[in-house]
Scaffold this motif. Structure first.
Motif, PDB file in Angstrom:
ATOM      1  N   ILE A 162       0.810  -1.211   0.000  1.00 50.75           N
ATOM      2  CA  ILE A 162       0.000   0.000   0.000  1.00 50.75           C
ATOM      3  C   ILE A 162       0.850   1.272   0.000  1.00 50.75           C
ATOM      4  O   ILE A 162       0.406   2.298  -0.519  1.00 50.75           O
ATOM      5  N   ASP A 163       2.065   1.242   0.563  1.00 49.26           N
ATOM      6  CA  ASP A 163       2.951   2.410   0.636  1.00 49.26           C
ATOM      7  C   ASP A 163       2.226   3.585   1.292  1.00 49.26           C
ATOM      8  O   ASP A 163       1.528   4.345   0.638  1.00 49.26           O
ATOM      9  N   TRP A 164       2.411   3.749   2.581  1.00 50.31           N
ATOM     10  CA  TRP A 164       1.652   4.749   3.344  1.00 50.31           C
ATOM     11  C   TRP A 164       1.767   6.150   2.761  1.00 50.31           C
ATOM     12  O   TRP A 164       0.773   6.861   2.634  1.00 50.31           O
ATOM     13  N   ASP A 165       2.969   6.577   2.415  1.00 53.13           N
ATOM     14  CA  ASP A 165       3.148   7.947   1.930  1.00 53.13           C
ATOM     15  C   ASP A 165       2.445   8.163   0.592  1.00 53.13           C
ATOM     16  O   ASP A 165       1.752   9.176   0.395  1.00 53.13           O
ATOM     17  N   SER A 166       2.616   7.220  -0.322  1.00 54.94           N
ATOM     18  CA  SER A 166       1.991   7.368  -1.634  1.00 54.94           C
ATOM     19  C   SER A 166       0.469   7.305  -1.533  1.00 54.94           C
ATOM     20  O   SER A 166      -0.247   8.035  -2.219  1.00 54.94           O
ATOM     21  N   ARG A 167      -0.020   6.433  -0.672  1.00 57.64           N
ATOM     22  CA  ARG A 167      -1.469   6.329  -0.522  1.00 57.64           C
ATOM     23  C   ARG A 167      -2.051   7.585   0.108  1.00 57.64           C
ATOM     24  O   ARG A 167      -3.116   8.061  -0.282  1.00 57.64           O
ATOM     25  N   ALA A 168      -1.352   8.152   1.082  1.00 58.10           N
ATOM     26  CA  ALA A 168      -1.816   9.393   1.706  1.00 58.10           C
ATOM     27  C   ALA A 168      -1.885  10.518   0.686  1.00 58.10           C
ATOM     28  O   ALA A 168      -2.838  11.306   0.662  1.00 58.10           O
ATOM     29  N   ASP A 169      -0.877  10.597  -0.185  1.00 55.17           N
ATOM     30  CA  ASP A 169      -0.888  11.620  -1.231  1.00 55.17           C
ATOM     31  C   ASP A 169      -2.045  11.396  -2.204  1.00 55.17           C
ATOM     32  O   ASP A 169      -2.675  12.351  -2.666  1.00 55.17           O
ATOM     33  N   ALA A 170      -2.339  10.126  -2.524  1.00 51.05           N
ATOM     34  CA  ALA A 170      -3.365   9.820  -3.520  1.00 51.05           C
ATOM     35  C   ALA A 170      -4.763  10.139  -3.017  1.00 51.05           C
ATOM     36  O   ALA A 170      -5.576  10.715  -3.750  1.00 51.05           O
ATOM     37  N   GLU A 171      -5.063   9.790  -1.778  1.00 48.45           N
ATOM     38  CA  GLU A 171      -6.426  10.000  -1.287  1.00 48.45           C
ATOM     39  C   GLU A 171      -6.608  11.371  -0.645  1.00 48.45           C
ATOM     40  O   GLU A 171      -7.740  11.816  -0.429  1.00 48.45           O
ATOM     41  N   GLY A 172      -5.514  12.054  -0.346  1.00 46.25           N
ATOM     42  CA  GLY A 172      -5.632  13.378   0.245  1.00 46.25           C
ATOM     43  C   GLY A 172      -6.391  13.332   1.559  1.00 46.25           C
ATOM     44  O   GLY A 172      -6.213  12.420   2.364  1.00 46.25           O
ATOM     45  N   ASP A 173      -7.268  14.320   1.782  1.00 48.76           N
ATOM     46  CA  ASP A 173      -8.050  14.401   3.019  1.00 48.76           C
ATOM     47  C   ASP A 173      -9.488  13.941   2.801  1.00 48.76           C
ATOM     48  O   ASP A 173     -10.385  14.354   3.547  1.00 48.76           O
ATOM     49  N   PHE A 190     -11.275  11.188   3.342  1.00 54.88           N
ATOM     50  CA  PHE A 190     -11.989  10.571   4.458  1.00 54.88           C
ATOM     51  C   PHE A 190     -12.072  11.516   5.655  1.00 54.88           C
ATOM     52  O   PHE A 190     -13.108  11.587   6.327  1.00 54.88           O
ATOM     53  N   ILE A 191     -11.011  12.242   5.910  1.00 51.47           N
ATOM     54  CA  ILE A 191     -11.012  13.190   7.017  1.00 51.47           C
ATOM     55  C   ILE A 191     -12.093  14.236   6.827  1.00 51.47           C
ATOM     56  O   ILE A 191     -12.883  14.530   7.740  1.00 51.47           O
ATOM     57  N   GLN A 192     -12.177  14.799   5.631  1.00 50.01           N
ATOM     58  CA  GLN A 192     -13.183  15.821   5.357  1.00 50.01           C
ATOM     59  C   GLN A 192     -14.593  15.249   5.377  1.00 50.01           C
ATOM     60  O   GLN A 192     -15.536  15.900   5.850  1.00 50.01           O
ATOM     61  N   SER A 193     -14.764  14.036   4.853  1.00 46.10           N
ATOM     62  CA  SER A 193     -16.091  13.414   4.871  1.00 46.10           C
ATOM     63  C   SER A 193     -16.584  13.229   6.293  1.00 46.10           C
ATOM     64  O   SER A 193     -17.757  13.494   6.609  1.00 46.10           O
ATOM     65  N   LEU A 194     -15.707  12.774   7.173  1.00 40.37           N
ATOM     66  CA  LEU A 194     -16.094  12.578   8.571  1.00 40.37           C
ATOM     67  C   LEU A 194     -16.386  13.916   9.249  1.00 40.37           C
ATOM     68  O   LEU A 194     -17.365  14.044   9.992  1.00 40.37           O
TER      69      LEU A 194
END
Length: 281
Positions: A50-61, A63-67
């Motif tokens: 999954i590569d945490w850094d690359s996945r964080a860049d890809a999905e952005g915020d 889920f955070i914003q949705s919540l």
């Protein structure tokens, strides 16, 4: 059984050295087999996939914003895996309980959280009996990483969704994702390799596809290979199940975009509300 108010999960059983699919892997279509699939060797390599850094860049915020848009404060992550979303949500200020059916995954998640300065509250739980092992009510439940497709029987899917529904507060939300199996079944497999499985030199491709099984093979740079057997959920079928269990106002996003008709997304994300707005008093 470990409860969510403890810090760690007791690693009470040794995982097998090899994945268990029986003599004919394409015949293995049982929900409970996930315990034979997430063996230690595979789990140890999961973060390469999954590569945490690359996945964080890809999905952005996303889920955070949705919540936050739904006023969420506490979250139950029912498919925590190696802890990626649990850690991200903790760092964004949410109160998080991390659950998974795999003790190997929970051990890895706890280690990953500790490396980043967090003590995850972990609990091992099967979604079909979630209320037995996890207590309390939550503003949101997240089931991410294509995890719900481990449910092979419709009765298991309905039972799991009913357990989620029961654990949500009256205005809570469920966030659940899945691969775009419609496109895979209808047009064959393709992927942008951008959003979910971002690891370099790691391949995640189907080895067998039919209406009742998607058998994926994961190849790593050290020439090791692992498999997962999953049920290929169609998007509208999943949306119908959510409605029939009682969820309302279901929004479906494609690769974190509300409008996705110009290009087939790799993944769908369903945001379903437990709402009583339409019920008159």
């Amino acid at each position: 059984m470990q409860r969510e108010n403890n810090s760690t999960v007791q690693h009470t059983r040794m995982s097998p050295e090899r994945q268990g699919f029986g003599a004919n892997p394409v015949k293995q279509r049982e929900t409970g087999n996930y315990a034979q699939e997430y063996i230690k060797g595979f789990v140890d390599k999961w973060d390469e996939l999954i590569d945490w850094d690359s996945r964080a860049d890809a999905e952005g915020d996303f889920f955070i914003q949705s919540l936050r848009q739904h006023g969420v404060k506490n979250v139950l992550d029912v498919a925590t895996g190696t802890g990626f979303h649990s850690v991200r949500l903790l760092e964004a200020g949410f109160d998080v309980v991390s659950a998974d059916g795999s003790p190997e995954m929970l051990v890895k998640a706890f280690e990953n959280g500790r490396k980043r300065g967090h003590i995850l509250r972990t609990v091992q739980a099967d979604w079909r009996w979630l209320n037995r092992d996890v207590h309390g009510e939550y503003d949101a439940i997240i089931c991410l990483g294509n995890s719900f497709t481990h449910m092979f029987e419709e009765r298991d899917r309905r039972k799991a969704l009913a357990e989620y529904y029961a654990m949500l507060k009256h205005d809570g939300i469920l966030v659940l994702d899945q691969r775009n199996y419609d496109n895979i079944l209808d047009n064959g497999f393709s992927t942008k390799h951008t959003y979910y499985y971002c690891g370099d030199n790691v391949r995640a491709e189907p080895e067998h596809i039919d209406d009742g099984l998607a058998r994926f093979r994961y190849d790593f740079p050290d020439d090791s290979s692992y498999h997962l057997n999953m049920f290929p959920l169609r998007k509208e079928y999943m949306r119908r199940l959510l409605r029939e269990v009682g969820f309302q106002n279901i929004e479906t996003f494609g690769d974190f975009q509300e409008t996705y008709h110009d290009e087939e997304p790799d993944f769908f994300i369903h945001v379903a509300e437990k709402s009583y707005d339409s019920i008159s008093s």
